[in-house]
Design a protein around this motif. Structure first.
Motif, PDB file in Angstrom:
ATOM      1  N   GLY A   1       0.783  -1.238   0.000  1.00  0.00           N
ATOM      2  CA  GLY A   1       0.000   0.000   0.000  1.00  0.00           C
ATOM      3  C   GLY A   1       0.809   1.279   0.000  1.00  0.00           C
ATOM      4  O   GLY A   1       0.268   2.348   0.311  1.00  0.00           O
ATOM      5  N   LEU A   2       2.086   1.200  -0.362  1.00  0.00           N
ATOM      6  CA  LEU A   2       2.933   2.393  -0.382  1.00  0.00           C
ATOM      7  C   LEU A   2       3.303   2.731  -1.814  1.00  0.00           C
ATOM      8  O   LEU A   2       3.705   1.858  -2.581  1.00  0.00           O
TER       9      LEU A   2
ATOM     10  N   VAL B   1       5.082   5.831  -4.712  1.00  0.00           N
ATOM     11  CA  VAL B   1       6.134   6.849  -4.807  1.00  0.00           C
ATOM     12  C   VAL B   1       5.639   8.140  -4.160  1.00  0.00           C
ATOM     13  O   VAL B   1       4.541   8.621  -4.451  1.00  0.00           O
ATOM     14  N   GLY B   2       6.456   8.696  -3.287  1.00  0.00           N
ATOM     15  CA  GLY B   2       6.081   9.896  -2.547  1.00  0.00           C
ATOM     16  C   GLY B   2       5.452   9.588  -1.202  1.00  0.00           C
ATOM     17  O   GLY B   2       5.275  10.485  -0.375  1.00  0.00           O
ATOM     18  N   GLY B   3       5.106   8.300  -0.974  1.00  0.00           N
ATOM     19  CA  GLY B   3       4.528   7.911   0.310  1.00  0.00           C
ATOM     20  C   GLY B   3       5.549   8.036   1.428  1.00  0.00           C
ATOM     21  O   GLY B   3       6.736   7.760   1.249  1.00  0.00           O
ATOM     22  N   GLU B   4       5.079   8.423   2.589  1.00  0.00           N
ATOM     23  CA  GLU B   4       5.972   8.663   3.723  1.00  0.00           C
ATOM     24  C   GLU B   4       5.610   7.773   4.900  1.00  0.00           C
ATOM     25  O   GLU B   4       4.440   7.444   5.122  1.00  0.00           O
ATOM     26  N   LEU B   5       6.647   7.402   5.648  1.00  0.00           N
ATOM     27  CA  LEU B   5       6.481   6.664   6.890  1.00  0.00           C
ATOM     28  C   LEU B   5       7.169   7.434   8.010  1.00  0.00           C
ATOM     29  O   LEU B   5       8.106   8.214   7.770  1.00  0.00           O
ATOM     30  N   GLU B   6       6.706   7.199   9.213  1.00  0.00           N
ATOM     31  CA  GLU B   6       7.379   7.781  10.372  1.00  0.00           C
ATOM     32  C   GLU B   6       8.745   7.125  10.480  1.00  0.00           C
ATOM     33  O   GLU B   6       8.860   5.909  10.669  1.00  0.00           O
ATOM     34  N   VAL B   7       9.807   7.909  10.333  1.00  0.00           N
ATOM     35  CA  VAL B   7      11.137   7.323  10.222  1.00  0.00           C
ATOM     36  C   VAL B   7      11.506   6.518  11.451  1.00  0.00           C
ATOM     37  O   VAL B   7      12.176   5.471  11.358  1.00  0.00           O
ATOM     38  N   ALA B   8      11.052   6.934  12.629  1.00  0.00           N
ATOM     39  CA  ALA B   8      11.395   6.212  13.858  1.00  0.00           C
ATOM     40  C   ALA B   8      10.718   4.850  13.925  1.00  0.00           C
ATOM     41  O   ALA B   8      11.138   3.978  14.682  1.00  0.00           O
ATOM     42  N   SER B   9       9.676   4.672  13.112  1.00  0.00           N
ATOM     43  CA  SER B   9       8.963   3.391  13.126  1.00  0.00           C
ATOM     44  C   SER B   9       9.596   2.358  12.213  1.00  0.00           C
ATOM     45  O   SER B   9       9.169   1.207  12.178  1.00  0.00           O
ATOM     46  N   THR B  10      10.608   2.757  11.453  1.00  0.00           N
ATOM     47  CA  THR B  10      11.216   1.865  10.471  1.00  0.00           C
ATOM     48  C   THR B  10      12.602   1.410  10.933  1.00  0.00           C
ATOM     49  O   THR B  10      13.231   2.044  11.790  1.00  0.00           O
TER      50      THR B  10
END
Length: 404
Positions: A56-57, A59-68
């Motif tokens: 479900g991600l 191009v341009g999709g963002e994730l919380e960096v601390a969660s990765t």
């Protein structure tokens, strides 16, 4: 999303190898999701995605960096590889596998050549897969190095493109400068010289008439300087010296007229003409006579005052040859390559008229006609400037160069 991250997404999008890299990763590992991510201290952004998992991600999709896990890779600069997260001693209790529901996972850092961190190439799947101890890790790390090189190459290409756009904008300004100079200076100078000519014919008083003649002479000299500067600007800064090509049937007469004019200015000098059957040459008549005028003036100025200046013009073997010869002190061999550079003058303690553009403009006229110029100089043979133009085809203006 910051402007810098948006620019990085665009860069990855222009690298043709990225989709193929993701395809190879998925086919080789069996993982159904792969991505190139831009990872900063505060964000994780997908720059390229291949998703058959339904993650479900896009191009341009963002994730919380601390969660990765990429957040940790950014800190350690080390690859993370997991076969089965639920049984992995290090990551079974980590929040990332639970939050994003993956079992198998691999992520390698993408480092620029200066060591700075760009992001990661990562892949994952909800099903466990054997990744450790295989060729997957060295393959993906090689892909990461390749991608870093491609990123910097693309950034360099963009800088070049921006510089080219800037240069084109500057070229437009230069062209406007040429037009303004031509209109705003030449027109009033013409009015000054024409007015002085009229006054010199009507004034009776010798002193006043002498003043009018002096104004006319100065006006004509200023007009010549403006013309030289315009030609310099066109040749050095603009699109080259423009030509009006026409068959010139009276070229012998035109060349003779140039010599006669300079003879009147230098009545004590001897100019010898040897003009062959050159009528009908496809050329710009005014430019060719300007070229010859510059060469004769140069020979009269720097040649032996007691020796003649010889002008020859021939048309044979589909080549038009024009030369000006004079005796005198030979030109220093080290100076010869510099003669056609703008603002070049012989070393002399005496003040000299002009801007030192005569030979430069002469060469530019030859180049614009698709020809070239040569010079030889020795104590025995004298100094010879020669011009060679093709006579069997239309002239093609040469692009100006900094060293022309």
């Amino acid at each position: 999303m910051t402007q810098a991250v948006t620019a990085d997404i665009a860069i990855i999008g222009r690298i043709n190898a990225v989709p193929a890299i993701l395809q190879v990763i998925c086919e080789t590992t069996g993982l159904r999701f792969a991505a190139v991510a831009r990872v900063t201290e505060s964000s994780w952004t997908a720059c390229a995605v291949l998703d058959t998992l339904g993650f479900g991600l896009e191009v341009g999709g963002e994730l919380e960096v601390a969660s990765t896990l990429c957040h940790e890779i950014r800190s350690t600069r080390q690859t993370i590889i997991i076969d089965k997260a639920s049984e992995d001693e290090q990551y079974c209790r980590h929040h990332a596998p639970h939050q994003y529901r993956f079992e198998s996972y691999i992520s390698v850092p993408v480092l620029r050549t200066d060591g700075s961190f760009f992001g990661t190439i990562c892949a994952l799947d909800a099903q466990p897969t054997q990744l450790k101890g295989t060729a997957i890790q060295p393959m993906m790390e090689s892909f990461a190095r390749l991608l870093a090189i491609q990123i910097e190459s693309e950034e360099s290409a963009q800088r070049t493109e921006r510089a080219l756009h800037k240069e084109r904008a500057m070229a437009e300004v230069r062209e406007q400068f040429i037009a303004v100079l031509g209109h705003d200076l030449r027109n009033p100078l013409f009015a000054i010289t024409a007015g002085a000519e009229l006054l010199s014919q009507r004034l009776v008083d010798d002193k006043q008439r002498a003043i009018a003649l002096h104004i006319r002479t100065c006006g004509r000299r200023a007009t010549e300087l403006v013309r030289d500067m315009l030609d310099f600007a066109r040749g050095r800064l603009g699109a080259g010296i423009p030509l009006n090509l026409q068959p010139c049937h009276d070229l012998p007469e035109a060349l003779g007229h140039v010599a006669s004019e300079l003879q009147r200015v230098h009545p004590r000098r001897r100019i010898i003409l040897d003009i062959g059957q050159v009528g009908g040459l496809l050329c710009d008549r005014e430019r060719i006579t300007q070229l010859l005028s510059n060469l004769i003036a140069n020979a009269l100025l720097h040649g032996d005052p007691q020796g003649p200046v010889t002008v020859r013009a021939t048309l044979s073997d589909n080549t038009f040859d024009l030369s000006v010869h004079n005796q005198g002190t030979p030109i220093d061999p080290q100076t010869l390559p510099l003669l056609f550079e703008p603002f070049t003058r012989p070393i002399s303690g005496a003040p000299q008229a002009g801007l030192g553009l005569g030979l430069y403009i002469a060469k530019q006229i030859a180049l614009a006609h698709g020809g070239h110029m040569e010079v030889t100089s020795s104590a025995e043979a004298g100094t010879l400037f020669s011009v060679h133009l093709p006579a069997d085809r239309p002239a093609t203006p040469a692009a100006p160069t900094a060293s022309s």
